[in-house]
Enzyme design. Structure first.
Site, PDB file in Angstrom:
ATOM      1  N   HIS A   1     -76.039 116.613 -15.135  1.00 32.46           N
ATOM      2  CA  HIS A   1     -75.825 117.941 -15.374  1.00 32.46           C
ATOM      3  C   HIS A   1     -77.142 118.497 -16.132  1.00 32.46           C
ATOM      4  CE1 HIS A   1     -74.268 121.841 -16.699  1.00 32.46           C
ATOM      5  NE2 HIS A   1     -73.140 121.448 -15.841  1.00 32.46           N
TER       6      HIS A   1
ATOM      7  N   PHE B   1     -70.921 130.567  -9.933  1.00 30.29           N
ATOM      8  CA  PHE B   1     -71.189 129.179 -10.360  1.00 30.29           C
ATOM      9  C   PHE B   1     -72.091 128.780  -9.327  1.00 30.29           C
ATOM     10  CE2 PHE B   1     -69.578 125.890 -13.190  1.00 30.29           C
ATOM     11  CZ  PHE B   1     -68.921 126.555 -14.146  1.00 30.29           C
TER      12      PHE B   1
ATOM     13  N   GLU C   1     -72.071 125.395 -17.072  1.00 23.67           N
ATOM     14  CA  GLU C   1     -72.808 126.221 -16.178  1.00 23.67           C
ATOM     15  C   GLU C   1     -71.996 127.465 -16.183  1.00 23.67           C
ATOM     16  OE1 GLU C   1     -73.675 123.888 -12.602  1.00 23.67           O
ATOM     17  OE2 GLU C   1     -73.080 125.639 -11.441  1.00 23.67           O
TER      18      GLU C   1
ATOM     19  N   LEU D   1     -71.573 118.940 -23.057  1.00 21.04           N
ATOM     20  CA  LEU D   1     -71.944 119.825 -21.886  1.00 21.04           C
ATOM     21  C   LEU D   1     -71.954 121.403 -22.670  1.00 21.04           C
ATOM     22  CD1 LEU D   1     -72.405 119.719 -19.157  1.00 21.04           C
ATOM     23  CD2 LEU D   1     -70.065 120.401 -18.949  1.00 21.04           C
TER      24      LEU D   1
ATOM     25  N   ARG E   1     -76.868 121.749  -9.233  1.00 21.07           N
ATOM     26  CA  ARG E   1     -77.346 120.981 -10.327  1.00 21.07           C
ATOM     27  C   ARG E   1     -78.519 119.820 -10.302  1.00 21.07           C
ATOM     28  NH1 ARG E   1     -71.146 120.117 -12.429  1.00 21.07           N
ATOM     29  NH2 ARG E   1     -70.981 122.184 -13.109  1.00 21.07           N
TER      30      ARG E   1
ATOM     31  N   HIS F   1     -72.973 113.038 -15.949  1.00 22.82           N
ATOM     32  CA  HIS F   1     -72.055 113.973 -15.778  1.00 22.82           C
ATOM     33  C   HIS F   1     -70.733 113.600 -15.015  1.00 22.82           C
ATOM     34  CE1 HIS F   1     -69.786 117.499 -16.480  1.00 22.82           C
ATOM     35  NE2 HIS F   1     -69.854 118.188 -15.051  1.00 22.82           N
TER      36      HIS F   1
ATOM     37  N   GLN G   1     -74.203 112.322 -10.677  1.00 18.58           N
ATOM     38  CA  GLN G   1     -74.763 113.737 -10.935  1.00 18.58           C
ATOM     39  C   GLN G   1     -75.256 113.612 -12.517  1.00 18.58           C
ATOM     40  OE1 GLN G   1     -72.220 117.443 -11.238  1.00 18.58           O
ATOM     41  NE2 GLN G   1     -73.586 117.873  -9.233  1.00 18.58           N
TER      42      GLN G   1
ATOM     43  N   ARG H   1     -72.150 117.200  -6.396  1.00 20.14           N
ATOM     44  CA  ARG H   1     -71.038 118.041  -6.337  1.00 20.14           C
ATOM     45  C   ARG H   1     -71.465 119.345  -6.935  1.00 20.14           C
ATOM     46  NH1 ARG H   1     -67.683 119.733 -10.657  1.00 20.14           N
ATOM     47  NH2 ARG H   1     -68.309 118.038 -12.126  1.00 20.14           N
TER      48      ARG H   1
HETATM   49  C1  LIG Z   1     -67.646 118.048 -20.189  1.00 17.85           C
HETATM   50  C2  LIG Z   1     -67.033 118.230 -18.832  1.00 17.85           C
HETATM   51  C3  LIG Z   1     -66.702 119.376 -18.273  1.00 17.85           C
HETATM   52  C4  LIG Z   1     -66.435 119.772 -16.986  1.00 17.85           C
HETATM   53  N1  LIG Z   1     -66.236 121.063 -16.428  1.00 17.85           N
HETATM   54  C5  LIG Z   1     -65.774 121.087 -15.285  1.00 17.85           C
HETATM   55  C6  LIG Z   1     -65.443 122.463 -14.597  1.00 17.85           C
HETATM   56  O1  LIG Z   1     -65.713 123.381 -15.271  1.00 17.85           O
HETATM   57  N2  LIG Z   1     -65.113 122.413 -13.158  1.00 17.85           N
HETATM   58  C7  LIG Z   1     -64.902 121.334 -12.671  1.00 17.85           C
HETATM   59  O2  LIG Z   1     -64.451 121.319 -11.365  1.00 17.85           O
HETATM   60  N3  LIG Z   1     -65.093 120.124 -13.009  1.00 17.85           N
HETATM   61  C8  LIG Z   1     -65.377 120.101 -14.203  1.00 17.85           C
HETATM   62  N4  LIG Z   1     -65.778 118.749 -14.990  1.00 17.85           N
HETATM   63  C9  LIG Z   1     -65.571 117.410 -13.975  1.00 17.85           C
HETATM   64  C10 LIG Z   1     -64.047 117.114 -14.077  1.00 17.85           C
HETATM   65  O3  LIG Z   1     -63.577 117.648 -15.532  1.00 17.85           O
HETATM   66  C11 LIG Z   1     -63.832 115.750 -14.015  1.00 17.85           C
HETATM   67  O4  LIG Z   1     -64.355 115.142 -12.951  1.00 17.85           O
HETATM   68  C12 LIG Z   1     -62.151 115.544 -13.911  1.00 17.85           C
HETATM   69  O5  LIG Z   1     -61.507 116.286 -14.914  1.00 17.85           O
HETATM   70  C13 LIG Z   1     -61.591 114.287 -13.838  1.00 17.85           C
HETATM   71  O6  LIG Z   1     -60.457 114.298 -13.693  1.00 17.85           O
HETATM   72  P1  LIG Z   1     -59.499 112.951 -13.336  1.00 17.85           P
HETATM   73  O7  LIG Z   1     -58.009 113.407 -13.193  1.00 17.85           O
HETATM   74  O8  LIG Z   1     -60.118 112.453 -12.130  1.00 17.85           O
HETATM   75  O9  LIG Z   1     -59.595 111.888 -14.402  1.00 17.85           O
HETATM   76  P2  LIG Z   1     -59.740 112.246 -16.016  1.00 17.85           P
HETATM   77  O10 LIG Z   1     -59.336 113.584 -16.478  1.00 17.85           O
HETATM   78  O11 LIG Z   1     -60.998 111.666 -16.624  1.00 17.85           O
HETATM   79  O12 LIG Z   1     -58.481 111.180 -16.554  1.00 17.85           O
HETATM   80  C14 LIG Z   1     -58.447 109.789 -16.565  1.00 17.85           C
HETATM   81  C15 LIG Z   1     -57.261 109.189 -16.919  1.00 17.85           C
HETATM   82  O13 LIG Z   1     -57.159 107.951 -16.684  1.00 17.85           O
HETATM   83  C16 LIG Z   1     -56.510 107.358 -17.668  1.00 17.85           C
HETATM   84  N5  LIG Z   1     -57.180 105.923 -17.670  1.00 17.85           N
HETATM   85  C17 LIG Z   1     -58.467 105.512 -17.357  1.00 17.85           C
HETATM   86  N6  LIG Z   1     -58.575 104.001 -17.300  1.00 17.85           N
HETATM   87  C18 LIG Z   1     -57.405 103.785 -17.520  1.00 17.85           C
HETATM   88  C19 LIG Z   1     -56.895 102.384 -17.729  1.00 17.85           C
HETATM   89  N7  LIG Z   1     -57.478 101.307 -17.551  1.00 17.85           N
HETATM   90  N8  LIG Z   1     -55.583 102.172 -17.811  1.00 17.85           N
HETATM   91  C20 LIG Z   1     -54.760 103.235 -18.124  1.00 17.85           C
HETATM   92  N9  LIG Z   1     -55.263 104.714 -17.918  1.00 17.85           N
HETATM   93  C21 LIG Z   1     -56.664 104.687 -17.814  1.00 17.85           C
HETATM   94  C22 LIG Z   1     -57.074 108.006 -18.739  1.00 17.85           C
HETATM   95  O14 LIG Z   1     -56.328 107.767 -20.014  1.00 17.85           O
HETATM   96  C23 LIG Z   1     -56.909 109.396 -18.496  1.00 17.85           C
HETATM   97  O15 LIG Z   1     -55.553 109.898 -18.420  1.00 17.85           O
HETATM   98  C24 LIG Z   1     -66.308 118.501 -15.983  1.00 17.85           C
HETATM   99  C25 LIG Z   1     -66.342 117.416 -16.847  1.00 17.85           C
HETATM  100  C26 LIG Z   1     -66.743 117.152 -18.087  1.00 17.85           C
HETATM  101  C27 LIG Z   1     -67.168 115.785 -18.627  1.00 17.85           C
END
Ligand SMILES: Cc1cc2nc3c(=O)[nH]c(=O)nc-3n(C[C@H](O)[C@H](O)[C@H](O)COP(=O)(O)OP(=O)(O)OC[C@H]3O[C@@H](n4cnc5c(N)ncnc54)[C@H](O)[C@@H]3O)c2cc1C
Length: 578
Positions: free
Chosen positions: A236, A114, A249, A246, A280, A346, A234, A388
């Site tokens: 992407h 990666f 990568e 997306l 990135r 991203h 960031q 990141r």
């Molecule tokens: C398309 C894509 C691909 C990615 N690929 C990778 C990868 O391969 N490897 C990597 O390391 N990272 C990757 N990332 C980044 C990574 O996936 C995210 O940064 C990470 O999953 C965020 O996780 P989280 O648990 O912080 O929040 P999220 O998974 O975004 O979850 C947020 C949660 O908060 C809840 N929520 C939000 N606001 C409220 C509210 N007001 N009230 C109640 N609930 C709320 C939502 O319902 C949800 O359950 C990727 C991101 C994207 C967009």
């Protein structure tokens, strides 16, 4: 309605669920505005980084070095040490919970390359990303959701949290809107974790799901908690042209290359060692440069991602989902045609400041707000600094989600419930009532698209003073217009128009803090590239920004916090060469 739990976790992505898993003896509620497995974590394709060394020699210290250097030295180094050391055990915890990783021939977790991940302090690429095809995040969510159900975690699905309650200097609950009924609920808790994810929806072209509206950051900000390093956002390099979805990568990890309109694999020219697998921020800037030099495809603002030479078999086995995206969104067949791509909004490196136990800290002196925690993309520990590395977010979720859960388990043993503040629902009720009763005539959808266009035009891969000031003026205008948002739908049940209006308010706050940080930071570092200050400036800017919401409208106060370095010459800030 009133409910009481030891722990309230807002968000059921990877960070929220990993924390929930650490609290077997507590009453735990997880509130989420989307169904748990629809959280954005489920969209993560590429993998999760950990120096397991299953494919070739690897060490956590090499991983730490890459993380610090990739973050352009804005990383708090002790936090990066914890991230990379504990990554190994956290990935094995996922394996033991049943996550179906791809395997090596001898049955161990398979690993792939990666961007920015290297062996022996930058010598060349290393296989560090543990993965489950190109749906690693999906597998994490499914595995952890099942574990959470088994552990009898209470889920409140489709509850939109509106406010954080603080009394006597301690966090003590949240107020939420139940989307199904339109009712307001209070959740009283000894401790609260925000794991609400990022705010990519502030830009028109983004990889982020519709739910990524910056809710948690804004709610904290409105309660006087600063937001750290918000200018570090960031982009992407490989989003599907115009749509932003997306193309991971992982594609370049498997050997895909970027191709310009002249048919050149141009990354070889900019980055002779890491080529397409440079970090990135660098790859995104190279794409923008190619487009500026007239090397976009047909003179337009996109280039190609080329996977043709990988062959149909590898594509089907290792990159099934993302190649389907190209077919579905663009009608392009990646086995025979290159795929049009452009940089896409991203990931938020910044967010709610925390210490390494995920405790929220509210000033430059590291003062914690007792009972309040944040983990995942909403938080800024800061392990990603100014940029990141790929696969370092999923590992952040599981390492710091786990630390949050463990620390909360201790906190609830040692502390009692704090009473709720007086009139604790007043703010939320007034907010919602105002939206229902407003006759101001403004449309939330219109304001949102103005915001997204402005952010793409002036707060994107390249920034400069005039553009940022323009953006600030525009956002101030949009904040004013927001006060007059009028709903067409006055119903209570599943009023998605109401929900979107509330979310737009969150998004505007995040945009405001981002622009203020970007304007103040008169240097280029990581993802924050200023055309008018193109050099990194360690003398003045080896520090974090803290944006506090001002007392007057659109008035933001900035404070600063030192970057924490470790005493080891290998991690000393130096020019970032690849
Ligand atoms: C398309 C894509 C691909 C990615 N690929 C990778 C990868 O391969 N490897 C990597 O390391 N990272 C990757 N990332 C980044 C990574 O996936 C995210 O940064 C990470 O999953 C965020 O996780 P989280 O648990 O912080 O929040 P999220 O998974 O975004 O979850 C947020 C949660 O908060 C809840 N929520 C939000 N606001 C409220 C509210 N007001 N009230 C109640 N609930 C709320 C939502 O319902 C949800 O359950 C990727 C991101 C994207 C967009």
């Amino acid at each position: 309605m009133y409910q009481k739990f030891d722990v309230v976790i807002v968000g059921s992505g990877g960070a929220g669920l990993m924390a929930a898993m650490q609290l077997p003896n507590a009453s735990v509620a997880v509130l989420t505005k989307v169904y748990p497995t629809r959280s954005h974590t489920g969209a993560a394709q590429g993998g999760v980084a950990a120096a397991l060394g299953n494919q070739e020699e690897d060490h956590w210290k090499w991983h730490m070095y890459d993380t610090v250097k990739g973050g352009d030295y804005l990383v708090d180094q002790p936090a990066a040490e914890i991230l990379t050391r504990e990554a190994i055990d956290a990935v094995y915890e996922l394996e033991h919970r049943g996550l179906p990783f791809n395997r090596t021939d001898d049955g161990r977790i398979d690993q792939r390359r990666f961007g920015g991940h290297t062996r022996n302090f930058g010598e060349g690429p290393v296989r560090r990303s543990c993965y489950a095809a190109d749906r690693t995040g999906h597998m994490i969510l499914q595995t952890m959701y099942q574990s959470a159900i088994k552990n009898e975690v209470r889920f409140f699905n489709e509850f939109l949290v509106l406010d954080l309650l603080i009394n006597d200097g301690q966090a003590c609950g949240v107020v939420a809107l139940e989307i199904k009924t339109g009712e307001i609920h209070t959740f009283h808790a000894k401790t609260i974790l925000f794991a609400t994810g990022g705010y990519g929806r502030a830009w028109r072209v983004t990889s982020n799901a519709f739910a990524c509206m910056g809710d948690g950051m804004s709610i904290a900000y409105r309660r006087g908690i600063p937001l750290q390093d918000m200018e570090m956002y960031q982009f992407h390099p490989t989003g599907i042209y115009k749509v932003g979805v997306l193309l991971s990568e992982a594609a370049r990890g498997e050997g895909a290359k970027l191709l310009n309109g002249k048919g050149e694999y141009f990354m070889e020219r900019y980055m002779p060692v890491l080529k397409d697998l440079a970090p990135r921020d660098i790859v995104s800037r190279c794409i923008v440069q190619e487009i500026k030099d007239g090397n976009g495809v047909d003179g337009k603002d996109y280039v190609y991602l080329d996977v043709r030479h990988l062959g149909a078999k590898t594509i089907a086995e290792k990159l099934p989902d993302i190649t389907d995206f190209a077919r579905n969104y663009l009608g392009v067949e990646p086995i025979t045609e290159p795929v049009p791509i452009q940089p896409t909004a991203h990931y938020a490196m910044g967010g709610i400041p925390t210490d390494v136990d995920a405790r929220v800290v509210i000033d430059s002196q590291w003062t914690p707000l007792p009972g309040f925690y944040a983990a995942g993309e909403v938080a800024c520990v800061s392990v990603h600094g100014a940029n990141r590395l790929g696969t370092n977010s999923l590992v952040d979720l599981i390492v710091f989600g786990r630390r949050a859960g463990k620390h909360m388990a201790k906190f609830i043993q040692e502390n009692d419930f704090v009473p709720l503040p007086e009139n604790h629902e007043e703010y939320s009720r007034e907010y919602i009532d105002h939206l229902y009763s407003s006759t101001g005539g403004e449309s939330a959808a219109h304001i949102r698209s103005e915001l997204q266009n402005e952010m793409i035009d002036n707060v994107f891969v390249e920034r400069q003073d005039a553009g940022l000031r323009h953006a600030l003026d525009q956002i101030a205008g949009l904040q004013e217009a927001y006060k007059n948002v009028q709903l067409q739908d006055k119903g209570k049940r599943f009023n998605t128009e109401l929900m979107e209006a509330v979310e737009l308010g969150f998004l505007l706050d995040c945009a405001e803090a981002t622009i203020h940080g970007a304007l103040a930071r008169t240097e280029s570092r990581g993802a924050h590239f200023r055309l008018d200050y193109q050099k990194r400036d360690d003398v003045n800017w080896l520090k974090h920004t803290l944006a506090y919401r001002g007392t007057k409208a659109h008035d933001v106060r900035l404070d600063y916090k030192d970057v924490i370095l470790v005493d080891d010459p290998i991690f000393k800030p130096k020019e970032r060469k690849y």
